[in-house]
Design an enzyme around this catalytic site. Structure first.
Site, short mmCIF file in Angstrom:
data_model
loop_
_atom_site.label_atom_id
_atom_site.label_comp_id
_atom_site.label_asym_id
_atom_site.label_seq_id
_atom_site.Cartn_x
_atom_site.Cartn_y
_atom_site.Cartn_z
N ARG A 1 0.82 -1.21 0.00
CA ARG A 1 0.00 0.00 0.00
C ARG A 1 0.86 1.26 0.00
O ARG A 1 0.52 2.25 -0.63
CB ARG A 1 -0.91 0.01 1.24
CG ARG A 1 -1.95 -1.09 1.27
CD ARG A 1 -2.74 -1.05 2.58
NE ARG A 1 -3.85 -1.99 2.59
CZ ARG A 1 -3.74 -3.27 2.89
NH1 ARG A 1 -2.54 -3.76 3.24
NH2 ARG A 1 -4.79 -4.07 2.86
N LYS B 1 1.14 -18.64 7.41
CA LYS B 1 0.35 -18.99 8.60
C LYS B 1 0.13 -17.72 9.42
O LYS B 1 0.95 -16.80 9.36
CB LYS B 1 1.05 -20.10 9.40
CG LYS B 1 2.29 -19.65 10.19
CD LYS B 1 1.93 -19.26 11.63
CE LYS B 1 3.10 -18.78 12.41
NZ LYS B 1 2.75 -18.20 13.71
N HIS C 1 7.28 -21.77 8.44
CA HIS C 1 8.75 -21.69 8.39
C HIS C 1 9.42 -22.69 9.33
O HIS C 1 10.58 -23.04 9.15
CB HIS C 1 9.22 -20.28 8.72
CG HIS C 1 9.06 -19.89 10.17
ND1 HIS C 1 7.91 -19.33 10.67
CD2 HIS C 1 9.90 -20.01 11.22
CE1 HIS C 1 8.06 -19.10 11.95
NE2 HIS C 1 9.25 -19.51 12.32
N LYS D 1 13.31 -25.53 9.24
CA LYS D 1 14.43 -25.62 10.18
C LYS D 1 15.15 -26.95 10.02
O LYS D 1 14.55 -28.00 9.84
CB LYS D 1 13.92 -25.45 11.62
CG LYS D 1 13.46 -24.04 11.94
CD LYS D 1 13.06 -23.90 13.38
CE LYS D 1 12.64 -22.47 13.69
NZ LYS D 1 13.77 -21.52 13.59
N GLU E 1 9.47 -18.90 24.07
CA GLU E 1 9.92 -17.63 23.51
C GLU E 1 10.29 -16.69 24.66
O GLU E 1 9.52 -16.54 25.61
CB GLU E 1 8.84 -16.99 22.66
CG GLU E 1 8.41 -17.84 21.46
CD GLU E 1 7.30 -17.18 20.67
OE1 GLU E 1 7.62 -16.46 19.71
OE2 GLU E 1 6.13 -17.35 21.03
N ASP F 1 -1.54 -19.34 17.74
CA ASP F 1 -0.28 -18.85 17.16
C ASP F 1 0.75 -19.94 17.02
O ASP F 1 1.53 -19.96 16.06
CB ASP F 1 0.27 -17.71 18.02
CG ASP F 1 1.49 -17.05 17.38
OD1 ASP F 1 1.42 -16.71 16.19
OD2 ASP F 1 2.51 -16.88 18.07
N HIS G 1 3.01 -24.75 14.16
CA HIS G 1 4.37 -25.23 14.45
C HIS G 1 4.36 -26.55 15.22
O HIS G 1 5.05 -27.52 14.86
CB HIS G 1 5.14 -24.20 15.28
CG HIS G 1 5.36 -22.89 14.60
ND1 HIS G 1 5.30 -22.74 13.23
CD2 HIS G 1 5.65 -21.67 15.10
CE1 HIS G 1 5.54 -21.47 12.93
NE2 HIS G 1 5.76 -20.81 14.03
N LYS H 1 5.18 -17.15 25.78
CA LYS H 1 6.02 -15.96 25.62
C LYS H 1 6.58 -15.53 26.97
O LYS H 1 6.08 -15.91 28.02
CB LYS H 1 5.22 -14.82 24.99
CG LYS H 1 4.96 -15.00 23.51
CD LYS H 1 4.36 -13.75 22.90
CE LYS H 1 4.32 -13.85 21.39
NZ LYS H 1 5.65 -13.89 20.79
#
Length: 507
Positions: A58, A165, A195, A199, A233, A252, A257, A358
């Site tokens: 954009r 995703k 992704h 790995k 994380e 998430d 994953h 997290k």
């Protein structure tokens, strides 16, 4: 070693133009542009010759502004140091177009692509990477089709769409996205990217299991006591509050994953290395994954969010509810732990413990496979001997280790646990592993679906996650716990695994 076995790519991919939708966003800055440069960099040479990269967004930017910004992003985030001569060659094929949100934007996109292809002397092979929110996927594909930018699967020139995703926000939205995709594209043209599957250690799961007979013979309920998967994380929300508060840890991380990793870890041997065979083997795991219903949600799930505490460097950080952009009525969890089972012949009765969160103690992702205890005979008669365990480290120190018992040197018979360890960094050196996006982008250009989830896998994974989410909403009364930032999670997660007579392995 002289006895190396190499399975090479079938043939070089044809030159193409990679169109990045949302080219001014974080994913393009941190991963896509640096990964494409790394594929093109001197000494790599994996990006098909004369290929182009077109940013489509954009935001109004001149070509020089985009190229300069792309250089800065790559210098900051690439695993390879930027070589200016290599960058100049790469930047020559780097272009930009604004107008993603305008009525005539896709008409201009078609004209821009034709101009790029004519200037570089390449055929109209196009890869459209939708680095956009899930709700924009359907509209983007519809507009590509309306502008005549999608060829059929049998056309001489390729048209491929890469979908990031999460694919949808729940089962219903995932089904709708898949309906739109298959309305305009053949499955062979759709690449649903995760992704994590790029790995090195995740890919090595297949090699570890099916090229080493010792592990495959031990793999299952006869020998395995339980399995733990941890994805921790250390960072907090950053600038992702708008997305994350809608998703939470369950959507998430678990939906994509973790379930991808679980399926590779537990699947039966595929009939071949063909992409379809591997997809089928992974899908069969989800077909036998025991759903968590409202009746069992409280006993088998823990949800929590982080409170104030310390980050990985020991600095004070705010709790989730005090983070910028988080609404006062937020119901999102930043941590989830769960126990589940795979109800098939191989894994019947083996508990699988999963946790992700997290603001945890440190960044670490691992799989911990604990084998059954030694019988209480001989060495195990008077005191318990630690069980053998295989730990597969996905990040940050990629590799795996195997815990065994041995005799300590000396005149007395003293047993001591010893860890046999393989570190990718030590064994193969720094820089040996490409970033996951590099491998997956190259696979898209090659048309190789091996490392990409199928539509059925996405839908099955949403079914499992939707069952948990609905249970929380429909009377399961699973309370929202809290854990201090910089810890391994709430005490309720320790109780979850402790009730089953196990303890969390610290990755």
């Amino acid at each position: 070693m002289d006895d190396l076995l190499s399975i090479q790519r079938a043939q070089p991919a044809p030159p193409c133009t990679v169109v990045i939708f949302g080219a001014s966003g974080d994913l393009a800055k941190r991963k896509l542009i640096p990964s494409l440069y790394n594929l093109a960099a001197c000494g790599q040479g994996m990006l098909p010759a004369r290929s182009a990269v077109l940013g489509f967004a954009r935001r109004e930017l001149s070509l020089d502004q985009f190229r300069n910004s792309a250089h800065d992003w790559t210098a900051r985030f690439s695993r390879l140091k930027v070589d200016e001569a290599c960058w100049a060659a790469f930047a020559d094929g780097l272009d930009y177009l604004s107008g993603l949100d305008r009525p005539d934007g896709f008409v201009k996109l078609k004209a821009k692509l034709e101009a790029i292809e004519k200037a570089r002397g390449i055929p109209p092979n196009r890869v459209y990477y939708l680095a956009t929110p899930p709700e924009a996927i359907g509209e983007s594909v519809e507009r590509l089709a309306q502008a005549g930018l999608i060829n059929g699967p049998d056309a001489p020139n390729i048209s491929r769409v890469v979908v990031e995703k999460p694919i949808g926000h729940d089962l219903a939205s995932a089904l709708e996205i898949n309906r739109v995709l298959v309305r305009h594209l053949d499955e062979s043209q759709i690449f649903r990217i995760d992704h994590y599957l790029g790995k090195e250690t995740v890919q090595n799961l297949l090699v570890l299991r099916f090229s080493n007979n010792i592990f495959e013979r031990l793999w299952g309920s006869r020998n395995v006591d339980h399995v733990q998967i941890t994805v921790a994380e250390a960072e907090g929300l950053g600038t992702r509050a708008m997305y994350y508060d809608r998703a939470g840890a369950l959507r998430d991380m678990v939906q994509n994953h973790i379930l991808q990793t679980l399926s590779l870890l537990t699947m039966e041997a595929p009939v071949s290395l063909d992409a379809a065979a591997i997809m089928d083997a992974k899908l069969n795991v989800l077909r036998t994954l025991r759903p968590i219903t409202a009746q069992h949600a409280r006993a088998n799930t823990v949800r929590a969010r982080y409170g104030a505490g310390l980050d990985a460097e020991g600095k004070p950080v705010a709790g989730y509810m005090d983070e910028a952009g988080v609404p006062d009525n937020s119901r999102a969890e930043t941590f989830i732990a769960l126990k589940t089972y795979i109800d098939n012949w191989r894994w019947s009765g083996v508990p699988f413990f999963i946790r992700t969160g997290k603001r945890m103690k440190r960044r670490a992702s691992s799989i911990y496979v604990q084998f059954k205890d030694v019988p209480q005979i001989l060495f195990n008669r008077d005191s318990a001997i630690p069980a053998n365990a295989l730990t597969i480290r996905i990040q940050p120190d990629e590799g795996f280790s195997f815990d065994v018992m041995t005799k300590r040197p000396g005149l007395d018979l003293v047993l001591q646990p010893v860890r046999m360890n393989l570190s990718y960094k030590t064994a193969f050196g720094d820089g040996a592993s490409p970033d996951g996006y590099e491998r997956l982008l190259l696979d898209v250009m090659d048309g190789d679906h091996t490392l990409f989830p199928s539509a059925q896998f996405v839908e099955k994974s949403w079914e499992f996650v939707q069952g948990i989410s609905d249970s929380w909403s429909n009377g399961a009364h699973v309370p929202m716990a809290e854990y201090p930032a910089g810890s391994w999670g709430p005490k309720e997660a320790d109780a979850l695994i402790g009730t089953a007579g196990r303890v969390w392995h610290e990755p």
